[in-house]
Design an enzyme around this catalytic site. Structure first.
Site, PDB file in Angstrom:
ATOM      1  N   ASN A  10       0.904  -1.174   0.053  1.00  0.00           N
ATOM      2  CA  ASN A  10      -0.006   0.077  -0.027  1.00  0.00           C
ATOM      3  C   ASN A  10       0.915   1.201  -0.229  1.00  0.00           C
ATOM      4  O   ASN A  10       1.410   1.584   1.033  1.00  0.00           O
ATOM      5  CB  ASN A  10      -0.776   0.304   1.145  1.00  0.00           C
ATOM      6  CG  ASN A  10      -1.537   1.299   1.505  1.00  0.00           C
ATOM      7  OD1 ASN A  10      -1.773   2.102   0.457  1.00  0.00           O
ATOM      8  ND2 ASN A  10      -2.337   1.344   2.714  1.00  0.00           N
ATOM      9  N   LYS A  12       0.098   4.361  -0.478  1.00  0.00           N
ATOM     10  CA  LYS A  12      -0.686   5.509   0.431  1.00  0.00           C
ATOM     11  C   LYS A  12      -0.352   6.835  -0.838  1.00  0.00           C
ATOM     12  O   LYS A  12      -0.249   6.659  -1.745  1.00  0.00           O
ATOM     13  CB  LYS A  12      -0.026   5.720   1.791  1.00  0.00           C
ATOM     14  CG  LYS A  12      -0.129   4.483   2.641  1.00  0.00           C
ATOM     15  CD  LYS A  12      -0.018   4.580   3.917  1.00  0.00           C
ATOM     16  CE  LYS A  12      -0.132   3.242   4.760  1.00  0.00           C
ATOM     17  NZ  LYS A  12      -0.152   3.214   6.087  1.00  0.00           N
ATOM     18  N   HIS A  95      -9.388   1.008   4.939  1.00  0.00           N
ATOM     19  CA  HIS A  95      -8.198   1.187   5.619  1.00  0.00           C
ATOM     20  C   HIS A  95      -8.616   2.062   6.626  1.00  0.00           C
ATOM     21  O   HIS A  95      -9.211   2.923   6.700  1.00  0.00           O
ATOM     22  CB  HIS A  95      -7.327   1.428   4.727  1.00  0.00           C
ATOM     23  CG  HIS A  95      -5.917   1.623   5.307  1.00  0.00           C
ATOM     24  ND1 HIS A  95      -5.348   2.699   6.218  1.00  0.00           N
ATOM     25  CD2 HIS A  95      -4.780   0.802   5.161  1.00  0.00           C
ATOM     26  CE1 HIS A  95      -4.199   2.425   6.783  1.00  0.00           C
ATOM     27  NE2 HIS A  95      -3.804   1.381   5.979  1.00  0.00           N
ATOM     28  N   GLU A  97      -6.750   4.569   7.823  1.00  0.00           N
ATOM     29  CA  GLU A  97      -6.799   5.898   7.636  1.00  0.00           C
ATOM     30  C   GLU A  97      -7.871   6.498   6.998  1.00  0.00           C
ATOM     31  O   GLU A  97      -7.981   7.719   7.402  1.00  0.00           O
ATOM     32  CB  GLU A  97      -5.576   5.969   6.823  1.00  0.00           C
ATOM     33  CG  GLU A  97      -4.083   5.898   7.691  1.00  0.00           C
ATOM     34  CD  GLU A  97      -3.039   5.419   6.791  1.00  0.00           C
ATOM     35  OE1 GLU A  97      -3.003   5.507   5.521  1.00  0.00           O
ATOM     36  OE2 GLU A  97      -2.021   4.840   7.413  1.00  0.00           O
ATOM     37  N   GLU A 166      -5.192  -4.983  10.880  1.00  0.00           N
ATOM     38  CA  GLU A 166      -4.159  -3.945  10.977  1.00  0.00           C
ATOM     39  C   GLU A 166      -4.659  -3.126  12.383  1.00  0.00           C
ATOM     40  O   GLU A 166      -5.296  -2.455  12.171  1.00  0.00           O
ATOM     41  CB  GLU A 166      -4.274  -3.168   9.940  1.00  0.00           C
ATOM     42  CG  GLU A 166      -3.927  -3.622   8.396  1.00  0.00           C
ATOM     43  CD  GLU A 166      -3.369  -2.731   7.504  1.00  0.00           C
ATOM     44  OE1 GLU A 166      -2.422  -2.970   6.984  1.00  0.00           O
ATOM     45  OE2 GLU A 166      -4.224  -1.604   7.275  1.00  0.00           O
ATOM     46  N   GLY A 172       2.287   2.457  10.741  1.00  0.00           N
ATOM     47  CA  GLY A 172       3.202   3.629  10.457  1.00  0.00           C
ATOM     48  C   GLY A 172       3.851   4.051  11.768  1.00  0.00           C
ATOM     49  O   GLY A 172       4.543   5.279  11.956  1.00  0.00           O
ATOM     50  N   SER A 211       3.351  -1.880  10.324  1.00  0.00           N
ATOM     51  CA  SER A 211       4.759  -2.001  10.703  1.00  0.00           C
ATOM     52  C   SER A 211       5.422  -3.064  10.031  1.00  0.00           C
ATOM     53  O   SER A 211       6.623  -3.444  10.849  1.00  0.00           O
ATOM     54  CB  SER A 211       5.204  -1.467  12.032  1.00  0.00           C
ATOM     55  OG  SER A 211       4.667  -0.145  12.101  1.00  0.00           O
TER      56      SER A 211
HETATM   57  P1  PGA Z   1       2.588   0.282   7.613  1.00  0.00           P
HETATM   58  O1  PGA Z   1       1.082   0.404   7.040  1.00  0.00           O
HETATM   59  O2  PGA Z   1       3.407  -0.821   7.130  1.00  0.00           O
HETATM   60  O3  PGA Z   1       3.575   1.546   7.047  1.00  0.00           O
HETATM   61  O4  PGA Z   1       2.686   0.302   9.226  1.00  0.00           O
HETATM   62  C1  PGA Z   1       0.368  -0.580   6.860  1.00  0.00           C
HETATM   63  C2  PGA Z   1      -0.777  -0.269   5.993  1.00  0.00           C
HETATM   64  O5  PGA Z   1      -1.311   0.873   6.475  1.00  0.00           O
HETATM   65  O6  PGA Z   1      -1.192  -0.945   5.567  1.00  0.00           O
END
Ligand code: PGA
Length: 257
Positions: A10, A12, A95, A97, A166, A172, A211
């Protein structure tokens, strides 16, 4: 039963057209021959560039979101049909976010999932608890609610989908769930799938995200409960991402299709 093993990147809201195309090409050129479904989910403005870079490679093109409506006067939205037209085969839905920043709730996500299924996009549906929910002992309840209210009403047609667990506090942040923490929630998801879909639920891959990097991927992906990874930050480096794909390829019982 053996389930498909997935590693999805992803990206982003990162990159330019040329960096997206370079990254996709690097992944393509060094992709190990492993029984892993690899998907790249660039920003929608870079889908065409990535599609060109991965054409014929077997890498799946994915989007990070789709609209809840079929078409029409929805400024700024991208429909599931447009994603398919662009060459997408899968789409991330729900997601955290987007749940947080775009205030997407479960009722909206049901409609997005329905659009994705209607156009035969494989949804990667994300669930996960916040830190407050975990601290309050409400992890299972939070995840179950997202499954009951955000996913369940969109099912019933037997089409394939993927779930990504997640934990919001791990995204992140560099803080990864421990393997027992991830396994516990994967168990909750797996039992929910069995209850909701019976034996068919066994075929649904449940990925971990939050992460994931080259150092922790091996441990996480060795767990029989974890069928792959949804990778954010580490997917922006082809070397890191491919190390995670290699770790996924070591899983026992994975299958290519
Ligand atoms: P990250 O993000 O690996 O940077 O923690 C995972 C995600 O948002 O799918």
């Amino acid at each position: 039963m053996s389930r498909a093993v997935w590693v999805a990147g992803n990206w982003k809201m990162n990159g330019t057209e040329s960096s997206a195309s370079d990254l996709a090409r690097q992944v393509r050129e060094t992709l190990p021959e492993r029984p892993v479904r690899v998907a790249l989910c660039p920003p929608s403005v870079h889908l065409a560039a990535v599609r060109e870079a991965i054409a014929g490679s077997g890498i799946l093109l994915g989007a990070q979101d789709c609209a809840a409506e079929e078409n029409g006067a929805y400024t700024g939205e991208v429909s599931a049909a447009q994603l398919v037209d662009m060459g997408c085969e899968c789409v991330i839905v729900g997601h955290s976010e987007r749940r947080r920043h775009q205030k997407e709730d479960d009722a909206l996500l049901v409609r997005k999932l329905a659009r994705a299924f209607a156009h035969r996009l494989v949804p990667l549906y994300c669930v996960g608890e916040t830190l407050e929910e975990r601290r309050a002992g409400a992890t299972d309840a939070a995840v179950t609610k997202q499954l009951d209210q955000g996913l369940s009403p969109a099912l019933g047609h037997g089409l394939p989908f993927v779930i990504a667990y997640e934990p919001v506090w791990a995204i992140g942040t560099g803080v990864v769930a421990t393997i027992p923490q991830a396994e516990e929630v994967h168990g909750v998801v797996r039992r929910w799938l069995a209850k909701r879909l019976g034996a068919l639920g066994d075929a649904i891959p449940v990925l971990y995200g939050g992460s994931v990097n080259r150092d922790n991927a091996g441990g996480l992906l060795a767990s029989p409960q974890i069928d792959g990874a949804l990778v954010g930050g580490a997917s922006l480096s082809s070397e890191e991402f491919l190390a995670i794909v290699r770790a996924a390829g070591e899983k026992k019982g994975g299958e290519a299709s």
